[in-house]
Structure formats: C-alpha cells, structure tokens
Design an enzyme around this catalytic site. Structure first.
Site, short mmCIF file in Angstrom:
data_model
loop_
_atom_site.label_atom_id
_atom_site.label_comp_id
_atom_site.label_asym_id
_atom_site.label_seq_id
_atom_site.Cartn_x
_atom_site.Cartn_y
_atom_site.Cartn_z
N TYR A 56 0.86 -9.07 -31.94
CA TYR A 56 0.28 -9.69 -33.14
C TYR A 56 -1.23 -9.48 -33.19
CZ TYR A 56 4.18 -12.14 -35.30
OH TYR A 56 5.33 -12.43 -35.98
N ASP A 92 3.04 -23.34 -33.67
CA ASP A 92 3.31 -21.91 -33.83
C ASP A 92 2.72 -21.14 -32.67
OD1 ASP A 92 4.55 -19.96 -35.73
OD2 ASP A 92 2.61 -19.02 -35.42
N ARG A 108 13.57 -22.69 -34.53
CA ARG A 108 13.01 -22.93 -35.86
C ARG A 108 13.74 -24.06 -36.58
NH1 ARG A 108 9.47 -19.39 -37.91
NH2 ARG A 108 8.75 -17.89 -36.39
N ARG A 164 5.15 -28.92 -47.55
CA ARG A 164 4.39 -27.67 -47.52
C ARG A 164 3.82 -27.31 -48.89
NH1 ARG A 164 2.31 -24.61 -46.84
NH2 ARG A 164 3.16 -22.59 -46.32
N ARG A 198 11.38 -24.17 -42.76
CA ARG A 198 11.43 -24.10 -44.21
C ARG A 198 12.79 -24.31 -44.85
NH1 ARG A 198 8.22 -18.65 -45.04
NH2 ARG A 198 9.65 -18.16 -43.36
O1 CP3 Z 1 11.38 -23.82 -33.60
C1 CP3 Z 1 10.76 -24.68 -34.25
O2 CP3 Z 1 11.24 -25.33 -35.17
C2 CP3 Z 1 9.37 -25.02 -33.78
C3 CP3 Z 1 8.30 -24.45 -34.48
C4 CP3 Z 1 8.04 -22.95 -34.42
C5 CP3 Z 1 7.42 -22.29 -35.50
N1 CP3 Z 1 7.16 -21.03 -35.11
C6 CP3 Z 1 7.09 -22.91 -36.77
C7 CP3 Z 1 6.75 -22.06 -37.92
C8 CP3 Z 1 8.20 -22.03 -33.40
C9 CP3 Z 1 8.87 -22.22 -32.06
C10 CP3 Z 1 7.64 -20.81 -33.85
C11 CP3 Z 1 7.57 -19.62 -33.01
C12 CP3 Z 1 7.19 -18.37 -33.65
N2 CP3 Z 1 6.18 -18.17 -34.53
C13 CP3 Z 1 7.76 -17.11 -33.35
C14 CP3 Z 1 8.83 -16.89 -32.34
C15 CP3 Z 1 10.15 -17.31 -32.82
C16 CP3 Z 1 10.84 -16.33 -33.69
O3 CP3 Z 1 11.29 -16.74 -34.75
O4 CP3 Z 1 10.94 -15.18 -33.27
C17 CP3 Z 1 7.10 -16.16 -34.11
C18 CP3 Z 1 7.39 -14.70 -34.15
C19 CP3 Z 1 6.10 -16.83 -34.85
C20 CP3 Z 1 5.11 -16.23 -35.75
C21 CP3 Z 1 5.31 -16.72 -37.12
N3 CP3 Z 1 4.93 -17.95 -37.56
C22 CP3 Z 1 5.89 -16.01 -38.21
C23 CP3 Z 1 6.45 -14.63 -38.15
C24 CP3 Z 1 5.86 -16.87 -39.31
C25 CP3 Z 1 6.25 -16.61 -40.74
C26 CP3 Z 1 7.66 -16.40 -40.95
C27 CP3 Z 1 8.54 -17.56 -40.54
O5 CP3 Z 1 9.36 -17.36 -39.63
O6 CP3 Z 1 8.45 -18.65 -41.11
C28 CP3 Z 1 5.31 -18.09 -38.87
C29 CP3 Z 1 5.12 -19.30 -39.66
C30 CP3 Z 1 5.89 -20.47 -39.22
N4 CP3 Z 1 6.03 -20.91 -37.94
C31 CP3 Z 1 6.53 -21.40 -40.08
C32 CP3 Z 1 7.06 -22.41 -39.26
C33 CP3 Z 1 7.79 -23.65 -39.70
C34 CP3 Z 1 6.63 -21.33 -41.59
C35 CP3 Z 1 5.31 -21.60 -42.19
C36 CP3 Z 1 5.41 -22.17 -43.57
O7 CP3 Z 1 5.74 -23.36 -43.70
O8 CP3 Z 1 5.09 -21.46 -44.53
#
Ligand code: CP3
Length: 647
Positions: free
Chosen positions: A451, A374, A325, A338, A329
């Site tokens: 999910y 994502d 990640r 965003r 954010r």
């Molecule tokens: O690692 C990185 O920087 C690459 C991008 C990436 C995102 N999501 C961007 C994202 C990756 C590799 C993921 C994987 C992901 N997505 C996982 C597995 C990794 C982990 O943390 O366990 C999961 C469970 C998700 C599902 C998901 N997407 C959730 C639970 C959420 C909301 C909460 C959160 O962690 O931010 C997202 C949204 C998301 N995915 C955001 C980002 C940058 C935030 C969205 C926003 O800008 O509001």
C-alpha cells in the site's frame, strides 16, 4: 430469544408460556409476600403509638396503610389499635389511603389534595385550618418502597421528629441466588427480552443489582434489550426507575404479554439496537462517555469461550464463528452513520470506534468481536497522507522508490501516534460481554508495504515487486521499519485488552512462492515472534494456496485461508498441528440461502470433528451482503456444527 421473567409463584406457567412461543426462558423469582407477623417496623411504631409517643401519622399509600393496620390488629386487639389511632392526627395522602382508613373506621384529620407529591403534603400541613403544628411533634411516616428524603427533611425543618415506618408487602426471596445469576446474565448482554409483571419486581431487581455492584451494566444491558411491561402500573415503576418501556400488550394478561412481546421482539430488538448505537455515535446516548463497568472476572470467563478454545485447538461443543469485516458497510446503521462522518474520523474517535465494534456484535452475535479500525492507519504516523472514500479504495500519498525515501519515513511509534486505537480497545473491553473475546489486528508487513509503495490497491504490484527485486536494502529497511512498529502496535492492543490478534496479509497472493519465502516470510515471522506470548495469533492471507506451507512457517496459532482452496486440503497443507480459519466465499452470502447453507455444511464437514477450526468467510463481508444472511450464517454454523459434533 432468551427471555427473562421475574415471576415467583407463577414461575412454572411463565416458563411454559415462553417456551410455547419459541423463547428460552430464564425465570428468576424476585419476590415473596411478607407475612404480617414479620412487620417489625410496624410493631415498633405500635409500641410508640400505644405509649402515647406519636402525635401525627401520615399515611402515604393505600396498600401500606392496610398492611400497617392489619399487622397491628394481628397482634393487638383491633379495638386498642383503633382507639390509639383515634388519638393521633391522621393525614391521608390522596384517595387511596382515605378509602382504607374509612373502611377501617379510622378518623381522618387532613386529606392532601392531588397531585399529592411531598410539596402538597407539606403545604397542606402548613395551611391546614385545624392548625397542625409540627414544632416538637412526633410524626410517624408510613412509607412504601423508597423513603422520600425531601419530605422527611421538610418535616424536620419545621421542627418535627420524624419516625419512618417502612411497610412492604413484598420482600426479596429467601434465596436471591437465581435472581443474582439472572442479573449477571442480563448485565453481560446474554439476554434479549425482559418481562415485567409488577412494580415490586422493578425495585427488587435494581436493589439486588446495586448490592452486587451491577446496577450500571444491568441498566445498560436492559436498555439494549426489549423491556416489556404488563400494564400501566408496572410501566410507571419502570419509567420511575429511568428504564424506558418498549412494549405493553393489548390486555394486561401474562399469556398475552408473552405472546405479543415475543412476536414483536425480533423487530423491536433490531430497531432498538440500531438506534441505540446511532444515538451513542451521534453523541446523545443515555449512557454515553465510557459507559458502564463490565462485570469483573471476564478473563477467566473468556478463556473457555468457543473462540479461544478453538485457537488452542481444544474441543468445543460448537464451531466458533466470526466474520472478517463484520463491522462495516453491509450494516445499514453503519451506512447511516457514514453518511455523516468520514471513515478516518470514526477510526480516530475511540468512543465511536468502540460503539461500531459493539454494533456489529449486536447485529450478528458472533463468537468474537474485532476492533473497528483499519490496517492503513499506520501510514499517517510514518508521514504519509491517507485518504478514504475514492472510487479505487484508500489512497496513500507518497512515493517510495529507493532507500532514501524509505529512510525519510517516520517510525510508527504506536504509543504516541495510535493511542486512540488502544483507547478504543479499552472501551470495547469495558462494555463487551465478558465472555466474548476481542480480536485486535494489523496489516502484515508485506501488505502494508504494498500500500505504501503503490499508493493504493494494485493489480500488478509492479512498483512493490520492482523495489523488492532491485533494492533489497531498501526493501528490508522498509519491512523492518514496519515490523518494529507493528510489534509494538499489536502488543499495545493486547495490553489494552485484546484477547487475540489477527495479522492480515491480504495481498500476499500476488507473490511467487520463492519471493514470499525469501523476501517476506522472515519479516512476518519476526513480527509474529514479537507478539506477547500466550496470546493467540491468526495469520491470514489470500491467494496463497500455492505456498500455504511456507505461509504457515511464518507463524500463527491459526492460519486464515481464503475460499480458493478446499478447507480439508488447506488444513492438510499447513499441518494439523495448527488451527485453521475460514473459508466460505463471501459472495455466497449474496446468493440463495440453500446455496450458502450447503457450502457451509460442506466446510464444517471438511473440518470434521478435529478441534481447532474457526469458521469465517474466505475474505471480508461484501458491502452488498444482506445483514440477515450474515446473522443467519452465524446461527447456521452453530447449529450444524453442534449436530455434527454430537454424532
Ligand atoms: O473486520 C472488521 O470489521 C474490522 C475492521 C476492519 C476494517 N478494515 C474496516 C474498514 C479491518 C480488520 C480492516 C482491515 C483491512 N483494511 C484490510 C484487510 C482485510 C481485507 O479485507 O483484506 C485491508 C486490505 C484494508 C484496507 C482498506 N480499508 C480497504 C481496501 C478499504 C476500502 C474497501 C473496503 O473494503 O471497504 C478500507 C476501508 C474500510 N476499512 C472500511 C471499513 C469498515 C470502509 C470504509 C467506509 O466506511 O467507507
């Protein structure tokens, strides 16, 4: 800070100045003074002049006029030169050539008034009272730097025969090897500051870059770093070459330039990179579109990167590190973006997704980039609704309770439905430092299934577990459908340019070891076996300490572990014949610096000197993490591991 300067005679003092201010100098001599005897074009002009074949001489610059007269006088008697020049009409462009011509006692026929661009020159000739006729005349045009094609064609249009006389005081050094290598370093994004101390450097650097086919990536990379100019003349040359100057010192002195520029560089870089990315993301980047071409030969360069070497469990001089990640954010520039653009829109726009991926690399300097995207994007192609932004995280709309519901789900078919992800990979690859690997990713079948079934995050995973236990047929059909699509999805990312892939099994820890072994492992194994051979796979899970051994059996060249386990114990559990990634608690980065530094050192010591450790957090970076801490962590891992490995 890696600081580039183009000094030639001053190379040594410049390097010392940069070092004294804590920078790492990269000095690339870019010029050599041309001895008067080497001015072949001037002597060719002299021959014509003495033969009476020249009617008019236009003197464009003071420096050039002086070199022209001095070069001729170095070979022929000064008297002969002066009398020959006295026989032609001499036009001076502005006060500087006038001064030189007067000093040399050459009569001036016409002075072109300010602002003496090519338009004024032509107008002055047209309107001249002495009636300078150009029709059929031989006009010698003293040039300095680039030729002015507009002027030449305006003269030709009036019937003149134009003889350009290029005069340079500075030429490229005999050996352009060091300059070429510096240009490659800059173009690859591996430098932070460029120091410019005269106008000829600008011309020479761009000329060599163009000859090597590196002008576009060089310009792009220069704009991303700090461009520091010693004073107004150099600034004018940079701006004339469409490079924007970030910094000028309070006095035009080398020492002051280095001191002041390096003191400000860190702040300037941060501001600049943030606004640069934002501009790109909001659609007004100077090099928008698909950007410059990355220098070629990247794959070879990447093979020996810290990250890919560690994936192959080869020894490295420092431990590679990236953060799950890392593009997210906690980055203020991401949050700014965003505030205007929904998350899903960003994911589906290859240009923005690529730009955010690179934004994180610039902000952190990790050893690998991970694609901004994502894992839930596969939900829409399957016919389910997907929404982000709610308080409880992402929501997947649709309820999967039985085989019929599973059968109604579409196939993912990534090549049709997720082509934007592949395009984002291609764009990142074109612009990313050719030595930095890019990680593609997907969710593991289990985490994705959870999910789809729960509709979002869950505490108990009750619906998922119920389907798994009660309807094995429906469960396997769902897992197989996901696996089929995911294999194609990861291989598509690899084809587009991903150097490694990570499979996220984020929620696997909610399972009993038996459920994992029987209902999940075979599917994940099939996914991992379906990935193009030779491409490293990182298999990541959390909360799975109790069944790490089984988790490893599903596959992966590197196992990603969370922070709930000691790294050495985890490595022992999965076996030392596989790599390991992890595992600092992401919350540590929100605590005091000495605390996370101590924890970091502990993890590095636990990895010991064994090759195959990739440092990472035990889970994604938290949104409240100070970006400085994330960047400092990367530096700390490099420094400490380098020290540990050298003993
Ligand atoms: O690692 C990185 O920087 C690459 C991008 C990436 C995102 N999501 C961007 C994202 C990756 C590799 C993921 C994987 C992901 N997505 C996982 C597995 C990794 C982990 O943390 O366990 C999961 C469970 C998700 C599902 C998901 N997407 C959730 C639970 C959420 C909301 C909460 C959160 O962690 O931010 C997202 C949204 C998301 N995915 C955001 C980002 C940058 C935030 C969205 C926003 O800008 O509001």
């Amino acid at each position: 800070m890696r600081v580039v300067a183009f000094e030639s005679r001053q190379a040594e003092p410049m390097a010392a100045l940069i070092r004294r201010r804590g920078g790492e100098p990269l000095i690339a001599p870019s010029m050599r003074e041309v001895p008067l005897c080497e001015h072949a074009a001037v002597f060719a002009f002299g021959q014509k002049l003495f033969a009476g074949e020249i009617d008019l001489l236009i003197c464009m610059t003071g420096v050039g006029t002086r070199i022209l007269i001095d070069a001729l006088s170095s070979r022929y008697p000064a008297e002969k030169v002066l009398s020959a020049l006295g026989n032609v009409a001499v036009v001076a462009r502005g006060p500087k050539p006038v001064k030189v011509l007067k000093e040399k006692r050459v009569p001036i026929t016409l002075v072109v008034p300010e602002p003496n661009t090519w338009v004024e020159i032509v107008q002055a000739l047209d309107l001249s009272e002495r009636g300078i006729q150009l029709e059929g005349k031989a006009v010698a045009l003293q040039e300095y730097g680039v030729s002015n094609q507009r002027l030449i064609s305006a003269l030709r249009k009036r019937g003149a025969e134009v003889h350009p006389v290029p005069v340079y005081r500075w030429a490229l050094p005999e050996d352009v090897g060091p300059l070429t290598r510096a240009i490659e370093e800059i173009a690859a994004g591996r430098t932070d500051v460029t120091l410019w101390t005269n106008a000829a450097q600008v011309r020479h650097v761009l000329q060599v870059a163009a000859e090597k086919g590196l002008e576009a990536p060089l310009r792009r990379a220069l704009e991303r770093g700090v461009i520091a100019s010693i004073g107004p003349t150099t600034t004018e040359a940079l701006q004339g070459a469409s490079l924007s100057v970030d910094f000028e010192p309070s006095h035009p002195k080398m020492g002051i330039l280095v001191g002041e520029a390096l003191a400000r560089a860190e702040d300037l870089l941060r501001e600049k990179r943030a606004t640069w990315h934002l501009k790109g993301l909001l659609g007004s980047a100077p090099f928008g579109g698909s950007g410059g071409q990355a220098p070629s030969g990247g794959e070879g360069l990447r093979r020996d990167s810290l990250f890919l070497k560690a994936c192959r469990r080869e020894p490295t001089e420092a431990t590679p590190v990236w953060l799950m990640r890392q593009a997210g954010r906690y980055l203020p520039e991401y949050r700014k973006l965003r505030a205007r653009v929904p998350f899903l829109t960003l994911c589906k726009d290859p240009e923005r997704a690529a730009e955010i991926t690179l934004m994180a690399v610039d902000a952190l300097r990790p050893d690998a980039a991970i694609l901004f995207s994502d894992l839930l994007l596969v939900a829409e192609p399957m016919g389910l609704g997907l929404e982000y932004g709610g308080e409880n995280g992402p929501v997947v709309a649709g309820s999967l309770t039985d085989l019929e519901a599973v059968d109604r789900l579409g196939e993912i078919r990534p090549r049709d439905n997720l082509a934007f992800v592949f395009e984002a990979v291609r764009r990142v690859r074109r612009r990313l430092d050719p030595r930095l690997p890019l990680i593609g990713f997907c969710g593991a079948p289990f985490t994705l299934a959870s999910y789809l079934i729960e509709g979002g995050a869950s505490r108990s995973f009750l619906h998922t577990k119920r389907l798994m236990a009660a309807d094995t047929g429906a469960w396997d059909a769902l897992m197989e459908k996901l696996t089929r699509g995911l294999i194609e999805y990861l291989n598509g990312q690899i084809e587009a340019g991903a150097d490694a892939v990570q499979v996220f099994d984020t929620w696997v820890g909610c399972l009993s070891p038996a459920d994992y072994r029987e209902r999940v492992l075979p599917h994940t194994r099939r996914l991992i076996e379906g990935i193009a051979p030779g491409v490293p796979v990182i298999h990541f899970g959390t909360g799975n300490t109790a069944f790490l051994k089984e988790f490893r059996q599903a596959g992966g060249d590197v196992i990603g572990v969370d922070f709930r386990v000691e790294l050495d114990a985890a490595w022992k559990a999965i076996g030392h014949d596989v790599g390991i990634q992890g595992n600092l608690d992401p919350a540590a980065l929100c605590g005091p610096v000495p605390f996370w530094k101590e924890r970091t050192r502990r993890i590095l010591e636990q990895a010991g000197s064994r090759p195959g450790h990739i440092f990472n957090l035990g889970h994604g970076v938290l949104p409240m993490t100070p970006p400085e801490a994330a960047r400092a962590l990367i530096e700390e891992v490099h420094e400490v591991s380098r020290r540990l490995k050298s003993v």
